[in-house]
Every structure is written in C-alpha cells, then in structure tokens.
Design a protein around this motif. Structure first.
Motif, mmCIF file in Angstrom:
data_model
loop_
_atom_site.group_PDB
_atom_site.id
_atom_site.type_symbol
_atom_site.label_atom_id
_atom_site.label_comp_id
_atom_site.label_asym_id
_atom_site.label_seq_id
_atom_site.Cartn_x
_atom_site.Cartn_y
_atom_site.Cartn_z
ATOM 1 N N THR A 22 0.820 -1.206 0.000
ATOM 2 C CA THR A 22 0.000 0.000 0.000
ATOM 3 C C THR A 22 0.857 1.260 0.000
ATOM 4 O O THR A 22 0.520 2.249 -0.650
ATOM 5 C CB THR A 22 -0.923 0.007 1.228
ATOM 6 O OG1 THR A 22 -1.750 -1.165 1.194
ATOM 7 C CG2 THR A 22 -1.816 1.240 1.240
ATOM 8 N N THR A 23 1.986 1.233 0.706
ATOM 9 C CA THR A 23 2.790 2.457 0.869
ATOM 10 C C THR A 23 4.150 2.402 0.186
ATOM 11 O O THR A 23 4.833 3.427 0.126
ATOM 12 C CB THR A 23 3.010 2.751 2.361
ATOM 13 O OG1 THR A 23 3.696 1.631 2.960
ATOM 14 C CG2 THR A 23 1.679 2.967 3.075
ATOM 15 N N SER A 24 4.566 1.252 -0.310
ATOM 16 C CA SER A 24 5.894 1.167 -0.904
ATOM 17 C C SER A 24 5.919 0.159 -2.044
ATOM 18 O O SER A 24 5.070 -0.730 -2.148
ATOM 19 C CB SER A 24 6.941 0.785 0.153
ATOM 20 O OG SER A 24 6.705 -0.522 0.639
ATOM 21 N N ASP A 43 8.522 5.047 -2.857
ATOM 22 C CA ASP A 43 7.321 5.187 -2.046
ATOM 23 C C ASP A 43 6.059 5.219 -2.907
ATOM 24 O O ASP A 43 5.011 5.660 -2.456
ATOM 25 C CB ASP A 43 7.404 6.450 -1.172
ATOM 26 C CG ASP A 43 7.552 7.722 -1.995
ATOM 27 O OD1 ASP A 43 7.584 7.629 -3.243
ATOM 28 O OD2 ASP A 43 7.633 8.807 -1.397
ATOM 29 N N GLY A 45 3.638 3.280 -3.502
ATOM 30 C CA GLY A 45 2.781 2.168 -3.159
ATOM 31 C C GLY A 45 1.431 2.277 -3.832
ATOM 32 O O GLY A 45 1.075 3.304 -4.425
ATOM 33 N N GLY A 47 -1.459 2.716 -2.684
ATOM 34 C CA GLY A 47 -2.332 3.768 -2.180
ATOM 35 C C GLY A 47 -2.045 5.141 -2.745
ATOM 36 O O GLY A 47 -2.883 6.043 -2.639
ATOM 37 N N ALA A 48 -0.892 5.328 -3.369
ATOM 38 C CA ALA A 48 -0.520 6.634 -3.919
ATOM 39 C C ALA A 48 -0.740 6.721 -5.419
ATOM 40 O O ALA A 48 -0.414 7.741 -6.027
ATOM 41 C CB ALA A 48 0.945 6.924 -3.598
ATOM 42 N N SER A 155 0.605 -4.227 10.378
ATOM 43 C CA SER A 155 -0.597 -3.414 10.578
ATOM 44 C C SER A 155 -1.813 -4.299 10.767
ATOM 45 O O SER A 155 -2.663 -4.037 11.621
ATOM 46 C CB SER A 155 -0.800 -2.477 9.381
ATOM 47 O OG SER A 155 0.243 -1.535 9.305
#
Length: 313
Positions: A22-24, A43, A45, A47-48, A155
């Motif tokens: 999600t982030t990387s 970065d 991921g 989500g971005a 997480s």
C-alpha cells in the motif's frame, strides 16, 4: 518521491520480482538461477497511484534492467487489490500458499510481461490476505515439512494454520493499525510521544491483559491518567500500550497457537516483541525475516510458472 535503494544500473534481468504494498514498491532484478542482481525501492505504493499510474511507477525503477525482449515481472501484494493495477482473484482456503494462476496486468511497454499473484480468502469467518501468502510460500519452500501456525505481525497481523502444505484457516487482527491510531490520533498521543522503550513495562502489560483481556479498554485510558497523576514516563506508557494490544491479540488468537509449533515472519523489531510476548506462554517460535520470505516466495512462483506457466490475459 524517495528512492531508498538504487544500484546495479548496468545489469539486465532474466526476470523481475516485485513486492508492491500500500505504501511502498520494492523490486529486484533476478537471474534465472534466483540470484539478486540489483534492487530498487520507492514510495509509490498502491495507495498513492491511480490505475493508469502503475506501469510508469514500475518503469521508474526497472527500466534500466530490461533487455530488448519481453521480460516476466512477478508481483505480489496490494498491486492485485480491487484498487490496484488489476484485481487478481483470491484462492479460497484450504489451499496451497503458492498460486494456481497468475493475472496479467495491462501494459503498453512491449518489454513488460507483468503477472500478479493472487491473494487468499476465507469465506467463514470472512477474511482476506494479499502479500502474506507469498511470504508463507517462501517459508514453506525453505521448511517443506512444517505443520503448525505462522504469525505475520504488521498493521494487520495474520495467524495462519498450516497443514499438509496448505493454508487451512487464518485470522487477521488489526493490532498494528490500532497502535498507530491510538498513539497518533487519540488522547494517548500525549502520553506515548517518545522514541524510548521500557521492556519491563511491556512484559507487565502483556501479563496483565492475558489474565484479564476484557479490561483492555479501561487499561488503555489508565495510561493517560497515570501520566497526569503519577508522572508515568512516556517510554513506559508507550511500551505498556504495545504490550496491552499485543497481549490482547495473543489472548484472542489462543485457538491458533495453543499446542502448535509456531513460526513468526516479520520485521526484526516487531517480530522480537511478538516472540517476547509468546514466550510468556511457553512458546519458542521460529523467527524469519519478512523481506527474505517474500523474495523466496516470488522465486518459488517464478520456478513454478517457468516450468508450466498458467496465467491470465
């Protein structure tokens, strides 16, 4: 955008391994024998990114590694989620952690053949995983006779029952996300703002909540009150918060680990906390590194589909 690792610009990969969370985004240029030739990370991921941004984000890292001919890229993780590049189907438990099919991602660069590994789902009680199954496949490739439980702290921590080389069932606990939310977005943020750590406080909190898990909510607010009234140090409060949450998770997951061989796949610091907490219950777990298991799982998938590729279109 940040690039943490970038090396081996002159290599040409036989295939490319990708762990896309999600982030990387992390990539490895691989030889046909499974040797890592180079690696790169950003970065970017899932989500971005928008759906039309995945190919460019990948090429930013791997374009220098690509020969003129089409190169297979095997990816795992949230890149195959509904919000990812393309949705990869779930394998339904009981199932092997290794993939039965791959899903091809749409690309415009003729050098790319991007194939995404499926996640794993459980219908009742409903649960899903993406990425962890690849780590489990990597662990299994190195420990082919393991029957027991694998926990993957993070997480969303997974507790996975393995038998006869299959995932039989699993349970997800949002402990890591709960810690982040409580320590960053509630009144407790004032009490745990520190880089320090109190091991004894962690151990005490684990023991307390394992004995009385129903008191979790009350124990959480007491961290703030102890800071206000009794000057509890921030490092003690932070360690207690972690111990309370991990201890509550272990209590809730007792049907998984009780009487079972146990392995932990995770980053060093978090795996150490889980191992420490589980030792209070008499459990000595096998510990392995998350990145190493991801790469081993991607290599196992490459071997499997090179000898007999079965992929989507």
């Amino acid at each position: 955008m940040t690039f943490e690792i970038r090396e081996g610009l002159m290599v040409k990969a036989d295939w490319i391994a990708v762990d896309w969370g999600t982030t990387s985004l992390r990539t490895w240029a691989m030889s046909s024998s499974g040797t890592v030739l180079a690696e790169a990370q950003s970065d970017h991921g899932m989500g971005a990114l928008r759906s039309d941004g995945f190919e460019a984000a990948l090429l930013d890292l791997i374009s220098d590694w690509l020969p003129a001919e089409k190169t297979r890229v095997i990816a795992c993780g949230m890149v195959g989620a509904r919000q990812g590049w393309v949705e990869a189907e779930y394998s339904r438990v009981p199932c092997a952690p290794t993939a039965s099919t791959l899903t091809r991602a749409p690309t415009t660069d003729p050098r790319l053949d991007v194939q995404i590994l499926p996640g794993v789902c459980q219908m009742s009680p409903a649960d899903v995983m993406r990425g962890e199954e690849t780590q489990i496949a990597g662990f299994q490739s190195l420990n082919p006779n393991f029957d027991g439980v694998i926990t993957l702290p993070g997480s969303h921590t997974k507790w996975v029952h393995m038998s006869a080389r299959e995932i039989v069932s699993f349970q997800t606990v949002m402990t890591g996300e709960m810690f982040a939310a409580l320590s960053g977005h509630t009144v407790l943020r004032h009490s745990v703002r520190t880089d320090g750590w109190d091991e004894a406080a962690f151990d005490t909190a684990v023991d307390e909540i394992l004995s009385r898990p129903e008191r979790l909510a009350a124990k959480l607010f007491s961290l703030r009150a102890e800071g206000l009234l009794n000057a509890m140090p921030c490092e003690t409060a932070k360690a207690r918060l972690s111990g309370l949450l991990i201890g509550a998770e272990i209590a809730a997951s007792k049907p998984y680990w009780l009487g079972q061989p146990l392995a932990i796949i995770g980053d060093t610091d978090l795996a150490t906390l889980y191992a420490r907490a589980l030792q209070t219950q008499g459990l000595d777990a096998i510990r392995t590194d998350a990145t190493a298991m991801t790469l081993a799982g991607l290599c196992a998938a490459h071997t499997q589909f090179t000898t007999g590729p079965r992929s989507g279109t």
